[in-house]
Design an enzyme around this catalytic site. Structure first.
Site, PDB file in Angstrom:
ATOM      1  N   CYS A 362      33.643  33.798  41.136  1.00 18.18           N
ATOM      2  CA  CYS A 362      33.255  33.739  39.925  1.00 18.18           C
ATOM      3  C   CYS A 362      32.913  32.352  39.491  1.00 18.18           C
ATOM      4  O   CYS A 362      32.970  32.095  38.477  1.00 18.18           O
ATOM      5  CB  CYS A 362      34.369  34.456  38.905  1.00 18.18           C
ATOM      6  SG  CYS A 362      36.039  33.494  39.014  1.00 18.18           S
ATOM      7  N   GLU A 397      29.025  35.906  38.494  1.00 15.72           N
ATOM      8  CA  GLU A 397      29.494  36.207  39.862  1.00 15.72           C
ATOM      9  C   GLU A 397      28.556  35.735  41.043  1.00 15.72           C
ATOM     10  O   GLU A 397      27.162  36.181  40.559  1.00 15.72           O
ATOM     11  CB  GLU A 397      29.998  37.479  39.985  1.00 15.72           C
ATOM     12  CG  GLU A 397      31.345  38.107  39.274  1.00 15.72           C
ATOM     13  CD  GLU A 397      32.656  37.471  39.805  1.00 15.72           C
ATOM     14  OE1 GLU A 397      32.679  37.248  41.192  1.00 15.72           O
ATOM     15  OE2 GLU A 397      33.682  37.408  39.327  1.00 15.72           O
TER      16      GLU A 397
END
Length: 407
Positions: A362, A397
């Site tokens: 992330c 992500e």
């Protein structure tokens, strides 16, 4: 007369100096980037291609920060934000940008980080869009400061540019509708109970099976494809359920693409990747530092009838000594915290030497930092695929697939 902050540095611009700027780039923090005689000025909510007026509020060693005063020539990508407090609440950065442009900029920022931080000129696939771009978050955590005079102040999220000031959030345009239905009641309960709070607090609101859970220790349920995952509501689980099937399917395809028969999920949590990928592998081993999360992963394996997955509670830095899979037939999935991987973990991973590594992150900045270590260990980047799990925000992500010893 405007009061100049005590620690303000007056070079190169005086406090609240107004500039007219051409914006030519967008930073990975979501700030428009303009230049005055080569000097960089960051302007939140300004877009590439725009001519803007901006007011300087801070000069740093190599750049200045300025507030957007007026858009003199708007970008064709500028749209009207849906949220009335966009620009005040720090939760979203991109509601003023068309979704197509958000995806393009996020893809480009990953490519730029690869080039600048890792020295890698590799293709970056276009970011995979979220099927839902508003009302997608299944969890929010509004907070408030210590009550004053037995009265709770604002309940919400940090104000843009502030580390302490909280913006009052009565509705959230990126939270699921179930959360917005429950939010007025939760806020009312906090205000009524103001005398019980001796300090500030962070609230939990997580959607589970159509209702909203507010207890960290309650059991929450999420469905990903045909799998069911149970976990403690306060524990980590991906917060955009609309894109999760696409996300986990892609990770599965990358992990098994080289013909690997075995899978190690090194940061497995309650089993999202280990169990979503299990059907493609002969044996699966998941490792999680939290014993309770490992227990939930075992329970989720039983719930979904998956018998060839084993879960260990151990530090990710000390797992490969217990892995008896043949390295050349093993794929490893890693999804570390935002800080990235510790060097101790990477060294053990390289010593084990799996055929393929699928690195999910992330935080592309720390992910790309770690890619330099993979490069030194003889791994090459096979593919880079961003996923937009967080529309309207600067976050994303990124899935990087690495293959050992191939040119």
């Amino acid at each position: 007369m405007v009061q100049v902050p005590k620690n303000f540095v007056s070079d190169p611009f005086p406090y609240h100096h107004v500039l007219e700027l051409e914006i030519d780039n967008l930073s990975n923090m979501g700030y428009g980037v303009g230049r005055v005689d080569g000097w960089v000025v960051f302007v939140p909510y300004a877009l590439p291609g725009e001519l803007v007026k901006a007011r300087v509020y801070r000069n740093e060693k190599n750049c200045s920060m300025a507030d957007l005063v007026e858009v003199l020539r708007p970008s064709s990508e500028r749209v009207e934000p849906r949220c009335a407090i966009f620009g005040f609440c720090g939760g979203c950065q991109y509601q003023h940008v068309s979704y197509e442009a958000q995806l393009e900029w996020k893809t480009g920022q990953v490519a730029e980080l690869l080039r600048l931080q890792a020295g890698l000129e590799v293709p970056v696939s276009p970011a995979v869009p979220s099927p839902q771009v508003y009302h997608y978050r299944s969890k929010i955590t509004p907070h408030f400061h210590k009550p004053k005079g037995e009265k709770v102040g604002n309940i919400g999220f940090l104000k843009v540019g502030s580390r302490t000031e909280v913006v009052d959030v009565k509705q959230c345009s990126i939270a699921m509708e179930e959360i917005n239905v429950a939010l007025p009641m939760v806020r009312q309960m906090v205000h009524k109970a103001a005398s019980q709070y001796r300090r500030g607090a962070t609230l939990l609101m997580r959607v589970s099976e159509g209702s909203v859970v507010t207890n960290n220790n309650a059991v929450a349920t999420e469905h990903v494809g045909d799998l069911t995952f149970n976990f403690l509501a306060g524990d980590f689980f991906q917060n955009n359920p609309y894109i999760l099937p696409l996300f986990t399917d892609y990770v599965a395809e990358q992990a098994c693409a080289g013909g690997a028969r075995f899978l190690v999920d090194a940061y497995c949590g309650s089993g999202l990747f280990a169990l979503s990928l299990a059907r493609r592998f002969e044996k699966v081993l998941g490792v999680e530092v939290s014993e309770s999360s490992a227990d939930w992963a075992r329970s989720n394996a039983r719930t979904n009838g998956i018998e060839h997955a084993e879960f260990l509670a151990a530090s990710a830095e000390a797992i490969f000594a217990s892995v008896d899979f043949p390295a050349q037939e093993t794929a490893v999935v890693i999804d570390p915290p935002r800080k990235g991987c510790d060097l101790a973990f990477l060294n053990q991973l390289f010593a084990f030497g799996p055929q393929r590594v699928v690195y999910v992150s992330c935080n592309p900045a720390t992910q790309i930092r770690d890619l330099a270590e993979f490069d030194k260990a003889g791994y090459r980047v096979e593919s880079v695929q961003p996923f937009d799990l967080f529309p309207q925000t600067k976050h994303l992500e990124c899935v990087v697939t690495l293959v050992r010893g191939q040119v």
